[in-house]
Design a protein around this motif. Structure first.
Motif, PDB file in Angstrom:
ATOM      1  N   UNK A 142       0.886  -1.138   0.112  1.00  0.00           N
ATOM      2  CA  UNK A 142      -0.024  -0.096   0.122  1.00  0.00           C
ATOM      3  C   UNK A 142       0.911   1.112   0.171  1.00  0.00           C
ATOM      4  N   UNK A 174       4.779 -13.059   9.410  1.00  0.00           N
ATOM      5  CA  UNK A 174       3.563 -12.681  10.320  1.00  0.00           C
ATOM      6  C   UNK A 174       2.915 -13.661  10.666  1.00  0.00           C
ATOM      7  N   UNK A 175       3.107 -14.171  11.995  1.00  0.00           N
ATOM      8  CA  UNK A 175       1.978 -15.042  12.445  1.00  0.00           C
ATOM      9  C   UNK A 175       0.825 -14.414  13.170  1.00  0.00           C
ATOM     10  N   UNK A 204      -5.387 -15.046  13.980  1.00  0.00           N
ATOM     11  CA  UNK A 204      -6.309 -15.458  12.863  1.00  0.00           C
ATOM     12  C   UNK A 204      -6.270 -16.144  11.642  1.00  0.00           C
ATOM     13  N   UNK A 205      -4.745 -16.251  11.496  1.00  0.00           N
ATOM     14  CA  UNK A 205      -4.190 -16.878  10.161  1.00  0.00           C
ATOM     15  C   UNK A 205      -3.468 -17.969  10.275  1.00  0.00           C
ATOM     16  N   UNK A 206      -3.261 -18.288  11.682  1.00  0.00           N
ATOM     17  CA  UNK A 206      -2.297 -19.537  11.916  1.00  0.00           C
ATOM     18  C   UNK A 206      -3.233 -20.507  12.363  1.00  0.00           C
ATOM     19  N   UNK A 224      -2.556  -6.388   8.385  1.00  0.00           N
ATOM     20  CA  UNK A 224      -3.798  -6.956   9.187  1.00  0.00           C
ATOM     21  C   UNK A 224      -4.844  -7.966   8.692  1.00  0.00           C
ATOM     22  N   UNK A 225      -4.732  -9.224   8.955  1.00  0.00           N
ATOM     23  CA  UNK A 225      -6.042 -10.076   8.656  1.00  0.00           C
ATOM     24  C   UNK A 225      -7.476  -9.504   9.298  1.00  0.00           C
ATOM     25  N   UNK A 226      -8.200 -10.093   8.524  1.00  0.00           N
ATOM     26  CA  UNK A 226      -9.873  -9.614   8.566  1.00  0.00           C
ATOM     27  C   UNK A 226      -9.978  -9.275  10.369  1.00  0.00           C
ATOM     28  N   UNK A 227      -9.963 -10.361  11.120  1.00  0.00           N
ATOM     29  CA  UNK A 227     -10.324 -10.338  12.266  1.00  0.00           C
ATOM     30  C   UNK A 227      -9.447  -9.371  13.025  1.00  0.00           C
ATOM     31  N   UNK A 228      -8.111  -9.227  12.855  1.00  0.00           N
ATOM     32  CA  UNK A 228      -7.186  -8.334  13.736  1.00  0.00           C
ATOM     33  C   UNK A 228      -7.596  -6.921  13.234  1.00  0.00           C
ATOM     34  N   UNK A 229      -7.896  -6.791  12.051  1.00  0.00           N
ATOM     35  CA  UNK A 229      -8.400  -5.439  11.351  1.00  0.00           C
ATOM     36  C   UNK A 229      -9.694  -4.907  11.966  1.00  0.00           C
ATOM     37  N   UNK A 230     -10.430  -5.963  12.254  1.00  0.00           N
ATOM     38  CA  UNK A 230     -11.901  -5.322  12.707  1.00  0.00           C
ATOM     39  C   UNK A 230     -11.950  -4.800  13.830  1.00  0.00           C
ATOM     40  N   UNK A 279      -9.577  -2.809  15.447  1.00  0.00           N
ATOM     41  CA  UNK A 279      -9.097  -1.574  15.304  1.00  0.00           C
ATOM     42  C   UNK A 279     -10.333  -0.420  14.876  1.00  0.00           C
ATOM     43  N   UNK A 280      -9.803   0.672  15.064  1.00  0.00           N
ATOM     44  CA  UNK A 280     -10.832   1.693  14.796  1.00  0.00           C
ATOM     45  C   UNK A 280     -10.451   1.983  13.168  1.00  0.00           C
TER      46      UNK A 280
END
Lengths: 273, 293
Positions: free
Chosen positions: A91, A146-147, A150-152, A263-269, A271-272
């Protein structure tokens, strides 16, 4: 049998820190907290610089307190004089901020400290009671992997335990702590980081405290310890060093504002942003 | 000519060609020419998926990916994702045009109940209706945006996956898609840019590969093999296990009937391998980067 280079610890309690990211105020607070809690030795899993102000202030603390350190991807880049931190952002906005942070950190890290970073091992193996510990930065197989929780898959973590012949893997790199207890009494622990809050709207940072239980089974107790520090002072120093307002906002609010693409989906969710 | 042989370092990513080559769209740049009428590969049986998931545990698979064709044409797709989330993280590659709200409601419940992420990668290949629809078909721009909106409504954060076959050289492309998504209510847009694979339908639409676009043994010296999909992935199809989701139409890409039979090294004989070599991470959720970028 553990690998030949495994050091046995006569300890019952150790503290393990993740990325410091130049946050020497949080490092000092964590060292004091760990001492007060009776940690007999402290370990740091790498990424001493990045993000915060005055990177050289971290090194004296680490050495004076005898913290045993391993090398993270940031340390590897700084030591080798690479062009970036090897986090692999794509990005353009994330890359912009990552580059600013890296250039500042590189320019303000004394050549002696750069050289020291280059001498650090990329993993440590220890024996704590009956537990074989493997300390690494990202994963045992790749420093900048990155471990995330939610993606391991557990199957993958089981594989790492088998492939690297260990009972406990301690890692950092993602910036968010988590742990998973696996079959056969094995544990994966991401110890979190001292460098910045973990995108939960709180200003404290975290480290992990590992304690051998006093019961006959000598099980392993793992606690994540929150560390409050003078984050307003850190923010003031970051401003004085003309570090980006976006970084300062993270220190003051506990929400990540940059480098979000990994950040994967769960971790991103959670946050703000 | 000697070809580079790439070992499977570890099976990190297990793919499912869950809807075969069947798609409700017929994109003119599709690298395996999927369409409503392409039945070269068919739907995977639910039991085939279950068996592969079970087999994958002993192999230490890290993540699961579902592709086609259009995965949500599979009549049991919701159920398949619900099952997969018990094993590990799941990503589904979709064109976003056929969602039913009741499926997304169920998946919302499954995602909340799982420790693992459920990711949706939604394909869109132009930031205007003209640019996108020229590749994906008339009216698809609006339908894709509607699908993204449905996912957002159900609390998901889709990754817009862009193969900008007509705009590859636009340096502002990423920002243009960011703007598009923000204008359509997506406050924290996630975008993956992919390079064009010059095989399948794309070879007829655009240019194919030049003869020199091949990976040689010399090119592998000092190269990080982990960038190549075949170094860490395999694909379950209704016709056996294949090396990667890109080379389905190549006979030598079929490696066996079972995962255990398909763990052997793979020779980079194909020109599409050159794109994988150049950009890396083609199939992962993160964006791909040109090696020299």
């Amino acid at each position: 049998m553990p690998p030949a280079d495994t050091a046995t610890l006569d300890y019952r309690r150790i503290a393990v820190f993740g990325g410091v990211y130049s946050n020497y105020l949080a490092l000092a607070a964590a060292l004091e907290d760990a001492r007060r809690r009776g940690a007999e030795e402290c370990f740091c899993l790498g990424d001493m610089g990045a993000f915060g102000p005055h990177p050289d202030r971290v090194f004296g603390l680490l050495r004076d307190c005898g913290v045993r350190c391993i090398q993270g991807n940031y340390d590897n880049s700084i030591a080798r004089g690479l062009d970036d931190c090897q986090c692999g952002y794509t990005d353009p906005r994330d890359n912009y901020f990552a580059r600013l942070s890296y250039q500042y950190t590189f320019a303000h890290t004394h050549p002696d400290n750069r050289a020291w970073l280059g001498t650090l091992p990329t993993e440590l193996r220890l024996l704590l009671g009956k537990y074989r510990l493997l300390l690494c930065h990202g994963s045992p197989r790749q420093m900048n992997e990155f471990l995330w929780e939610s993606t391991s898959s557990s199957a993958f973590l089981d594989y790492l335990m088998r492939a690297y012949d260990t009972d406990v893997i301690l890692a950092t790199h993602t910036g968010i702590k988590w742990r998973r207890d696996l079959e056969g009494g094995k544990h994966f622990i991401n110890v979190g980081v001292l460098g910045r809050p973990e995108n939960d709207g709180r200003t404290n940072v975290w480290y992990a405290l590992l304690t051998l239980a006093r019961s006959a089974s000598e099980g392993l107790e793992v606690e994540f310890i929150p560390v409050a520090y003078d984050h307003e002072q850190l923010a003031a120093q970051m401003r004085a060093e003309r570090l980006p307002d976006e970084f300062v906002a993270t220190v003051l609010t506990g929400w990540w504002t940059t480098c979000l693409e990994v950040l994967p989906y769960k971790e991103r969710c959670r946050g703000r942003f | 000519m000697q070809l580079p042989s790439i070992p499977l370092a570890h099976l990190d990513d297990l793919w499912f060609q869950v809807s075969g080559t069947v798609c409700n769209l017929a994109c003119t740049h599709c690298f395996i020419s999927c369409s409503p009428h392409n039945h070269s590969f068919g739907f995977l049986d639910f039991e085939t998926v279950r068996t592969a998931l079970e087999e994958s545990v002993a192999l230490g698979v890290k993540e699961y990916y579902f592709t086609g064709g259009e995965p949500f044409l599979h009549p049991r797709m919701t159920e398949i994702l619900e099952l997969t989330l018990r094993y590990g993280p799941a990503t589904v590659l979709t064109n976003g045009t056929v969602f039913k709200d009741q499926w997304l409601q169920r998946l919302r419940v499954a995602a909340d109940a799982s420790n693992y992420s459920l990711e949706f990668r939604v394909s869109m290949d132009g930031y205007t209706p003209e640019a996108n629809d020229a590749l994906r078909g008339h009216g698809t721009f609006e339908r894709i945006l509607r699908g993204v909106g449905q996912l957002l409504h159900h609390g998901f954060l889709p990754i817009l996956t862009v193969t900008p076959a007509n705009d590859e050289d636009d340096p502002q492309l990423f920002e243009r898609f960011v703007r598009l998504l923000r204008e359509n209510g997506y406050e924290r847009p996630r975008i993956k840019i992919l390079p064009t694979l010059r095989i399948g339908a794309e070879a007829k639409r655009g240019r194919g590969y030049d003869e020199h676009e091949r990976v040689t043994v010399e090119m592998m010296e000092g190269y990080d093999q982990a960038r190549l999909v075949c170094n860490h992935s395999r694909v379950v199809t209704d016709r056996g296990i294949y090396v990667c989701p890109i080379l389905l139409e190549a006979p030598d890409a079929r490696l066996g009937d079972t995962l255990k039979e398909a763990l052997a090294p793979f020779a980079l004989a194909h020109q599409a391998c050159h794109t994988c070599y150049q950009y890396g991470a083609l199939c992962a959720n993160a964006s791909s980067r040109h090696r020299d970028a």
